[in-house]
Scaffold this motif. Structure first.
Motif, PDB file in Angstrom:
ATOM      1  N   LEU A  32       0.961  -1.253   0.026  1.00 40.12           N
ATOM      2  CA  LEU A  32       0.058   0.066  -0.009  1.00 40.12           C
ATOM      3  C   LEU A  32       0.854   1.345  -0.109  1.00 40.12           C
ATOM      4  O   LEU A  32       0.425   2.342  -0.213  1.00 40.12           O
ATOM      5  CB  LEU A  32      -0.965  -0.047   1.220  1.00 40.12           C
ATOM      6  CG  LEU A  32      -2.224  -0.801   1.168  1.00 40.12           C
ATOM      7  CD1 LEU A  32      -2.910  -1.003   2.632  1.00 40.12           C
ATOM      8  CD2 LEU A  32      -3.320  -0.494   0.020  1.00 40.12           C
ATOM      9  N   MET A  33       1.987   1.061   0.416  1.00 40.26           N
ATOM     10  CA  MET A  33       3.056   2.316   0.511  1.00 40.26           C
ATOM     11  C   MET A  33       3.886   2.714  -0.648  1.00 40.26           C
ATOM     12  O   MET A  33       4.788   3.401  -0.561  1.00 40.26           O
ATOM     13  CB  MET A  33       3.730   2.268   1.629  1.00 40.26           C
ATOM     14  CG  MET A  33       3.165   2.197   2.953  1.00 40.26           C
ATOM     15  SD  MET A  33       1.809   2.934   3.398  1.00 40.26           S
ATOM     16  CE  MET A  33       2.826   4.487   3.490  1.00 40.26           C
ATOM     17  N   LEU A 159       9.122  -1.057   1.225  1.00 36.68           N
ATOM     18  CA  LEU A 159      10.160  -2.084   1.908  1.00 36.68           C
ATOM     19  C   LEU A 159      10.263  -1.638   3.404  1.00 36.68           C
ATOM     20  O   LEU A 159      10.640  -2.708   4.095  1.00 36.68           O
ATOM     21  CB  LEU A 159      11.581  -2.256   1.433  1.00 36.68           C
ATOM     22  CG  LEU A 159      11.728  -2.374  -0.200  1.00 36.68           C
ATOM     23  CD1 LEU A 159      13.154  -2.721  -0.485  1.00 36.68           C
ATOM     24  CD2 LEU A 159      10.877  -3.830  -0.112  1.00 36.68           C
ATOM     25  N   ALA A 160      10.144  -0.407   3.907  1.00 38.00           N
ATOM     26  CA  ALA A 160      10.242  -0.168   5.139  1.00 38.00           C
ATOM     27  C   ALA A 160       9.669   1.222   5.703  1.00 38.00           C
ATOM     28  O   ALA A 160       9.482   1.928   4.847  1.00 38.00           O
ATOM     29  CB  ALA A 160      11.917   0.297   5.354  1.00 38.00           C
ATOM     30  N   ASP A 161       9.144   1.113   6.895  1.00 38.14           N
ATOM     31  CA  ASP A 161       8.469   2.380   7.503  1.00 38.14           C
ATOM     32  C   ASP A 161       9.550   2.985   8.368  1.00 38.14           C
ATOM     33  O   ASP A 161      10.895   2.788   8.143  1.00 38.14           O
ATOM     34  CB  ASP A 161       7.200   1.707   8.441  1.00 38.14           C
ATOM     35  CG  ASP A 161       7.770   1.038   9.705  1.00 38.14           C
ATOM     36  OD1 ASP A 161       8.913   0.871   9.921  1.00 38.14           O
ATOM     37  OD2 ASP A 161       6.768   0.267  10.168  1.00 38.14           O
ATOM     38  N   ASP A 289       2.788   2.896  15.029  1.00 38.24           N
ATOM     39  CA  ASP A 289       3.472   1.873  15.023  1.00 38.24           C
ATOM     40  C   ASP A 289       2.582   0.681  15.773  1.00 38.24           C
ATOM     41  O   ASP A 289       2.257   0.880  17.196  1.00 38.24           O
ATOM     42  CB  ASP A 289       4.881   1.934  15.534  1.00 38.24           C
ATOM     43  CG  ASP A 289       5.522   0.560  15.756  1.00 38.24           C
ATOM     44  OD1 ASP A 289       5.178  -0.277  14.923  1.00 38.24           O
ATOM     45  OD2 ASP A 289       6.577   0.718  16.492  1.00 38.24           O
ATOM     46  N   VAL A 290       2.383  -0.382  15.222  1.00 37.01           N
ATOM     47  CA  VAL A 290       1.417  -1.546  15.739  1.00 37.01           C
ATOM     48  C   VAL A 290       2.506  -2.520  16.189  1.00 37.01           C
ATOM     49  O   VAL A 290       1.718  -3.766  16.350  1.00 37.01           O
ATOM     50  CB  VAL A 290       0.232  -1.636  14.938  1.00 37.01           C
ATOM     51  CG1 VAL A 290      -0.524  -0.610  15.050  1.00 37.01           C
ATOM     52  CG2 VAL A 290       0.731  -2.119  13.565  1.00 37.01           C
ATOM     53  N   ASN A 303       6.820  -2.834   6.754  1.00 34.06           N
ATOM     54  CA  ASN A 303       5.824  -1.987   7.241  1.00 34.06           C
ATOM     55  C   ASN A 303       4.800  -2.581   8.371  1.00 34.06           C
ATOM     56  O   ASN A 303       4.363  -3.369   8.085  1.00 34.06           O
ATOM     57  CB  ASN A 303       5.103  -1.426   6.130  1.00 34.06           C
ATOM     58  CG  ASN A 303       5.823  -0.478   4.949  1.00 34.06           C
ATOM     59  OD1 ASN A 303       5.978   0.689   5.663  1.00 34.06           O
ATOM     60  ND2 ASN A 303       6.405  -1.048   3.804  1.00 34.06           N
ATOM     61  N   CYS A 304       5.203  -1.936   9.234  1.00 36.99           N
ATOM     62  CA  CYS A 304       3.920  -2.213  10.343  1.00 36.99           C
ATOM     63  C   CYS A 304       3.497  -0.810  11.400  1.00 36.99           C
ATOM     64  O   CYS A 304       3.227  -0.777  12.509  1.00 36.99           O
ATOM     65  CB  CYS A 304       4.884  -3.122  11.241  1.00 36.99           C
ATOM     66  SG  CYS A 304       3.906  -4.031  12.630  1.00 36.99           S
TER      67      CYS A 304
END
Length: 454
Positions: A32-33, A159-161, A289-290, A303-304
């Protein structure tokens, strides 16, 4: 400010090859990002003023190669799987590394830098027709001739948050200083529902509804010019803001009112007034952040972050005072629970569209607030005596209604101090600085509009 000449651009590969044929599929939260990328800059004073030009970047380059051994996802390349979804092929292609030099000292730079200046410290290239040859991560090492250096990291959000990006810089710093990683990254899928799980009949579906709305909203056409204002809130000021955000009713007290809730409430209220909302609040969403909520390790790499909003455009008549805005933010955060996030992940997977031409992404039609309180920037030390003196984080391209990023200050001895980076249209930023409520807290302007009057 003057341009920053690159002295070298190269590819840095890991010192240990990855297992042949290894691939990392991307999760529904990753995909989604896709249209966005992150840019982060860490600033440091020099621990060795007499160091020769290029000596420090050589040390950083060598430690980067050792760090990449633990980050095969960063050194691989994007490709489509059999169903048309993006995945990472771990082929040891490496990351692009740029070495640059800037005039003056790092302190001189920080006294004069604006948004466009700072982005020149974080090299980035857009992906075009050949993703297999395109680096998903870029690092830039800038030495200042008068002392100090900057570490810039950019990566595709696919790939990364932001938590992952700061994790990468912390790992690089640990490898440079200690020759080992304190907490290696962990690569595994998002958690799955247990077999036989049934949703609660009255379970809150606002999170799924918000994603539906954001996914179906077209991306805004580029046009407005954005500027970024970076403000520092010392610990006493943050404590004052938390106290001012308490309910007016003296019989009610929120012991759990965090700096993020108070500062996000402050800027939500102020920006709403700047935009002419005399009674209500503009529509917004929170990026949270979850990892902890889902029972994942802090080192989970992927991604979280989940974007939550129970207040939709046109429906929000909440009190736009500081206590009213902070209360509304607290309510949004309180509604975010594990079942709701797991339901969202399940719904995204059930409605996943694999064809590239039908790929969906979050378009963020509201004002976005990113909670980065947990990143701990002061722990990223490349030299014993020097934690970063300032950290900046950009979520690019800016959301159509703007964004507010709240992160800890790099000051280790003041855990409640915060930096707030506000990206809005230039005319809105100028008005924001004139807001009486914001001025009453007297934040320090680190970067942005009319800085010299701070």
């Amino acid at each position: 400010m003057a341009e920053i000449p690159y002295t070298c651009k190269r590819t840095v590969v890991s010192t240990k090859p990855v297992q042949p044929g290894k691939r990392f599929p991307l999760s529904v939260l990753d995909r989604l990002m896709e249209p966005r990328h992150l840019r982060i800059v860490y600033y440091y004073r020099s621990g060795n003023p007499g160091r020769k030009a290029g000596e420090w970047t050589r040390t950083l380059r060598e430690s980067l190669a050792r760090t990449l051994t633990s980050f095969p996802k960063a050194t691989g390349r994007l490709q489509r799987d059999g169903e048309g979804r993006w995945e990472i092929e771990c082929n040891d292609a490496g990351v692009r590394a740029v070495e640059a030099r800037a005039r003056g000292s790092v302190e001189d730079w920080l006294r004069n830098a604006e948004r466009e200046d700072e982005l020149r410290l974080v090299h980035w290239e857009e992906m075009f027709d050949a993703p297999y040859f395109w680096s998903t991560f870029y690092v830039q090492m800038t030495e200042f001739e008068g002392g100090g250096f900057a570490i810039g990291l950019s990566c595709i959000h696919l790939l990364a948050d932001p938590i992952c990006a700061t994790m990468f810089i912390k790992a690089w710093a640990d490898m440079t200083l200690k020759a080992q990683l304190a907490a290696p990254p962990l690569f595994h899928p998002l958690p799955k529902r247990q077999p036989g799980h049934q949703n609660e009949p009255n379970h809150n579906t606002s999170l799924i509804n918000h994603y539906k709305s954001s996914i179906n909203t077209p991306s805004p056409a580029p046009g407005a010019k954005f500027a970024t204002l970076s403000l520092s809130f010392a610990e006493p000021i943050v404590r004052s803001c938390v106290a001012a955000a308490q309910p007016v009713d003296q019989h009610v007290h929120w012991p759990g009112l965090s700096p993020f809730k108070a500062l996000a409430g402050l800027f939500w209220a102020c920006i709403s007034k700047v935009r002419g909302n005399r009674e209500g609040l503009v529509s917004m969403c929170l990026g949270l952040d979850v990892r902890k909520l889902l029972g994942l390790e802090r080192e989970f790499f992927g991604n979280c972050m989940v974007y939550s909003n129970s207040l939709h455009a046109g429906d929000n008549e909440e009190d736009n005072s500081l206590p009213g805005a902070a209360k509304a933010i607290g309510e949004i955060m309180a509604k975010l629970d594990k079942n709701g996030v797991m339901d969202l992940i399940g719904w995204l997977e059930l409605n996943d569209i694999s064809h590239p031409e039908s790929a969906r992404s979050l378009n963020f039609p509201e004002l976005l607030f990113l909670n980065l309180e947990g990143i701990g920037p002061h722990t990223a030390r490349f030299e014993h005596a020097h934690s970063p003196i300032q950290v900046s984080c950009y979520f690019e391209p800016p959301c159509g209604q703007g964004q507010v990023v709240i992160l800890p200050s790099a000051t280790e001895d003041a855990p409640m101090s915060r930096v707030v980076m506000v990206t809005l249209r230039e005319d809105e930023l100028a008005k924001l600085l004139e807001d009486d409520l914001l001025k009453s807290f007297s934040p320090t302007i680190l970067m942005g509009v009319n800085r010299n009057r701070a």
